[in-house]
Design a protein around this motif. Structure first.
Motif, PDB file in Angstrom:
ATOM      1  N   SER A 141       0.745  -1.060  -0.012  1.00  0.00           N
ATOM      2  CA  SER A 141       0.002   0.144  -0.008  1.00  0.00           C
ATOM      3  C   SER A 141       0.650   1.305  -0.067  1.00  0.00           C
ATOM      4  O   SER A 141       0.335   2.419  -0.423  1.00  0.00           O
ATOM      5  N   GLY A 142       2.091   1.157   0.238  1.00  0.00           N
ATOM      6  CA  GLY A 142       3.041   2.203   0.284  1.00  0.00           C
ATOM      7  C   GLY A 142       2.962   3.084   1.664  1.00  0.00           C
ATOM      8  O   GLY A 142       3.413   4.284   1.993  1.00  0.00           O
ATOM      9  N   ILE A 143       2.263   2.396   2.606  1.00  0.00           N
ATOM     10  CA  ILE A 143       2.091   3.118   3.892  1.00  0.00           C
ATOM     11  C   ILE A 143       3.165   2.963   4.956  1.00  0.00           C
ATOM     12  O   ILE A 143       3.780   1.590   5.329  1.00  0.00           O
ATOM     13  N   ILE A 144       3.695   3.958   5.429  1.00  0.00           N
ATOM     14  CA  ILE A 144       4.898   3.980   6.367  1.00  0.00           C
ATOM     15  C   ILE A 144       4.519   4.627   7.741  1.00  0.00           C
ATOM     16  O   ILE A 144       3.788   5.697   7.525  1.00  0.00           O
ATOM     17  N   GLU A 145       4.781   4.043   8.806  1.00  0.00           N
ATOM     18  CA  GLU A 145       4.165   4.621  10.166  1.00  0.00           C
ATOM     19  C   GLU A 145       5.546   5.059  10.814  1.00  0.00           C
ATOM     20  O   GLU A 145       6.359   4.417  11.158  1.00  0.00           O
ATOM     21  N   ASN A 196      15.435  -5.666   3.581  1.00  0.00           N
ATOM     22  CA  ASN A 196      14.090  -5.867   3.562  1.00  0.00           C
ATOM     23  C   ASN A 196      13.516  -6.427   2.155  1.00  0.00           C
ATOM     24  O   ASN A 196      12.427  -6.163   2.098  1.00  0.00           O
ATOM     25  N   GLY A 197      14.444  -7.132   1.499  1.00  0.00           N
ATOM     26  CA  GLY A 197      14.001  -7.583   0.364  1.00  0.00           C
ATOM     27  C   GLY A 197      14.025  -6.862  -0.703  1.00  0.00           C
ATOM     28  O   GLY A 197      12.936  -7.075  -1.756  1.00  0.00           O
ATOM     29  N   LEU A 198      14.523  -5.695  -0.861  1.00  0.00           N
ATOM     30  CA  LEU A 198      14.446  -4.711  -1.830  1.00  0.00           C
ATOM     31  C   LEU A 198      15.542  -4.436  -2.439  1.00  0.00           C
ATOM     32  O   LEU A 198      16.724  -4.587  -1.827  1.00  0.00           O
ATOM     33  N   ASP A 199      15.545  -4.055  -3.796  1.00  0.00           N
ATOM     34  CA  ASP A 199      16.719  -3.679  -4.516  1.00  0.00           C
ATOM     35  C   ASP A 199      17.139  -2.279  -4.066  1.00  0.00           C
ATOM     36  O   ASP A 199      16.253  -1.695  -3.645  1.00  0.00           O
ATOM     37  N   THR A 200      18.183  -1.536  -4.717  1.00  0.00           N
ATOM     38  CA  THR A 200      18.528  -0.303  -4.416  1.00  0.00           C
ATOM     39  C   THR A 200      17.644   0.781  -5.318  1.00  0.00           C
ATOM     40  O   THR A 200      17.263   1.979  -4.834  1.00  0.00           O
ATOM     41  N   GLU A 201      16.722   0.118  -6.025  1.00  0.00           N
ATOM     42  CA  GLU A 201      15.627   0.809  -6.765  1.00  0.00           C
ATOM     43  C   GLU A 201      14.689  -0.261  -7.098  1.00  0.00           C
ATOM     44  O   GLU A 201      14.609  -1.244  -7.809  1.00  0.00           O
ATOM     45  N   SER A 202      13.386   0.116  -6.316  1.00  0.00           N
ATOM     46  CA  SER A 202      12.350  -0.913  -6.248  1.00  0.00           C
ATOM     47  C   SER A 202      10.848  -0.110  -6.956  1.00  0.00           C
ATOM     48  O   SER A 202      10.849   1.012  -5.936  1.00  0.00           O
ATOM     49  N   PHE A 203      10.248  -0.457  -7.521  1.00  0.00           N
ATOM     50  CA  PHE A 203       8.935   0.110  -8.212  1.00  0.00           C
ATOM     51  C   PHE A 203       7.793  -0.699  -7.590  1.00  0.00           C
ATOM     52  O   PHE A 203       7.888  -1.858  -7.452  1.00  0.00           O
ATOM     53  N   PHE A 204       6.647   0.104  -7.537  1.00  0.00           N
ATOM     54  CA  PHE A 204       5.356  -0.293  -7.001  1.00  0.00           C
ATOM     55  C   PHE A 204       4.293   0.527  -7.599  1.00  0.00           C
ATOM     56  O   PHE A 204       4.591   1.280  -8.457  1.00  0.00           O
ATOM     57  N   ASN A 205       3.063  -0.272  -7.489  1.00  0.00           N
ATOM     58  CA  ASN A 205       2.067   0.637  -8.142  1.00  0.00           C
ATOM     59  C   ASN A 205       1.913   1.951  -7.457  1.00  0.00           C
ATOM     60  O   ASN A 205       1.037   2.707  -8.227  1.00  0.00           O
ATOM     61  N   TRP A 206       2.313   2.424  -6.402  1.00  0.00           N
ATOM     62  CA  TRP A 206       1.980   3.660  -5.701  1.00  0.00           C
ATOM     63  C   TRP A 206       3.395   4.522  -5.914  1.00  0.00           C
ATOM     64  O   TRP A 206       3.094   5.657  -5.458  1.00  0.00           O
ATOM     65  N   GLY A 207       4.353   3.888  -6.247  1.00  0.00           N
ATOM     66  CA  GLY A 207       5.553   4.879  -6.476  1.00  0.00           C
ATOM     67  C   GLY A 207       6.834   4.028  -6.395  1.00  0.00           C
ATOM     68  O   GLY A 207       6.829   2.787  -6.890  1.00  0.00           O
ATOM     69  N   SER A 208       7.773   4.564  -5.774  1.00  0.00           N
ATOM     70  CA  SER A 208       9.223   3.733  -5.871  1.00  0.00           C
ATOM     71  C   SER A 208       9.820   4.052  -4.483  1.00  0.00           C
ATOM     72  O   SER A 208       9.653   5.019  -3.785  1.00  0.00           O
ATOM     73  N   SER A 250      20.584   9.053   1.008  1.00  0.00           N
ATOM     74  CA  SER A 250      19.103   8.800   1.501  1.00  0.00           C
ATOM     75  C   SER A 250      18.611   7.834   0.710  1.00  0.00           C
ATOM     76  O   SER A 250      18.827   7.310  -0.045  1.00  0.00           O
ATOM     77  N   ILE A 251      17.599   7.200   1.596  1.00  0.00           N
ATOM     78  CA  ILE A 251      16.421   6.420   0.922  1.00  0.00           C
ATOM     79  C   ILE A 251      15.461   7.175   0.782  1.00  0.00           C
ATOM     80  O   ILE A 251      14.661   7.859   1.750  1.00  0.00           O
ATOM     81  N   ASN A 252      14.964   7.318  -0.587  1.00  0.00           N
ATOM     82  CA  ASN A 252      13.809   8.063  -0.652  1.00  0.00           C
ATOM     83  C   ASN A 252      12.588   7.254  -1.127  1.00  0.00           C
ATOM     84  O   ASN A 252      12.694   6.193  -2.034  1.00  0.00           O
ATOM     85  N   ILE A 253      11.461   7.481  -0.660  1.00  0.00           N
ATOM     86  CA  ILE A 253      10.289   6.771  -0.821  1.00  0.00           C
ATOM     87  C   ILE A 253       9.290   7.796  -1.532  1.00  0.00           C
ATOM     88  O   ILE A 253       9.237   8.842  -1.066  1.00  0.00           O
ATOM     89  N   ILE A 254       9.051   7.603  -3.032  1.00  0.00           N
ATOM     90  CA  ILE A 254       8.505   8.434  -3.794  1.00  0.00           C
ATOM     91  C   ILE A 254       7.176   7.991  -4.173  1.00  0.00           C
ATOM     92  O   ILE A 254       6.755   6.804  -4.662  1.00  0.00           O
ATOM     93  N   TYR A 255       6.325   8.884  -3.982  1.00  0.00           N
ATOM     94  CA  TYR A 255       4.638   8.395  -4.178  1.00  0.00           C
ATOM     95  C   TYR A 255       4.455   9.138  -5.654  1.00  0.00           C
ATOM     96  O   TYR A 255       4.512  10.446  -5.599  1.00  0.00           O
ATOM     97  N   GLU A 256       4.069   8.460  -6.618  1.00  0.00           N
ATOM     98  CA  GLU A 256       3.610   8.944  -7.892  1.00  0.00           C
ATOM     99  C   GLU A 256       1.900   9.420  -7.736  1.00  0.00           C
ATOM    100  O   GLU A 256       1.358   8.519  -6.871  1.00  0.00           O
TER     101      GLU A 256
END
Length: 126
Positions: free
Chosen positions: A5-9, A94-106, A119-125
Motif C-alpha cells: 500500500s505504500g504506508i509507512i508509520e 528488507n528484500g528490496l533492490d536499491t531501486e524498487s518500483f510499486f503501483n503506488w511509487g518507488s 538517502s533512502i527516498n520513498i516517492i509517491y506517484e
C-alpha cells in the motif's frame, strides 16, 4: 512499511499515497512548518531497527516524497558514500533492490555527489 500500500508509520503517524499537508498539520509533527519548503522532522525517529532523519516533500499540498537518512553510523563528510552502502544494505535486508518500483511509487537508495548526501527516498506517484 507496507510495500503493497505504500504506508509507512512513523511514531504513530501513517504516511501514504495521497497524504496531504492538511493531514500533516493535524499530526504531532506539525509546528508551523510551511508546506512549500522541505520539512525536516525535528527529532530523529526510529523505524523498525534503525534511526533516521526524516524529511517530507509536498507538491501541490500532497506528499511527494519521504527522505530517510540513517544515523546509526556517524560517517565523516568525506565518507558519505559509505552511508549509501548502509542504505543499500538496509533495503536488501528488507528484500528490496536499491531501486524498487510499486503501483503506488518507488523506493530508491541514492547518493547526491553535488550535495554529498545519501538517502533512502520513498516517492509517491500521482
Amino acid at each position: 512499511m507496507n510495500l503493497r500500500s505504500g504506508i509507512i508509520e512513523i511514531n504513530g503517524e501513517k504516511f501514504s499515497p495521497g497524504y496531504t499537508f492538511e493531514d500533516f498539520k493535524n499530526s504531532g509533527f506539525y509546528n508551523g512548518q510551511d508546506g512549500v519548503r522541505i520539512i525536516r522532522l525535528k527529532e530523529t525517529v526510529r523505524i523498525t531497527e534503525n534511526n533516521y532523519i526524516v524529511s517530507l516533500f509536498f507538491r501541490n499540498g500532497i506528499l511527494y516524497m519521504l527522505s530517510l537518512i540513517c544515523t546509526d553510523v556517524d560517517f565523516q563528510f568525506s565518507e558519505e558514500i559509505k552511508r549509501k552502502q548502509l542504505h543499500d544494505g538496509i533495503l536488501e535486508k528488507n528484500g528490496l533492490d536499491t531501486e524498487s518500483f510499486f503501483n503506488w511509487g518507488s523506493i530508491k537508495s541514492v547518493y547526491d555527489p553535488k550535495g554529498n548526501v545519501s538517502s533512502i527516498n520513498i516517492i509517491y506517484e500521482g
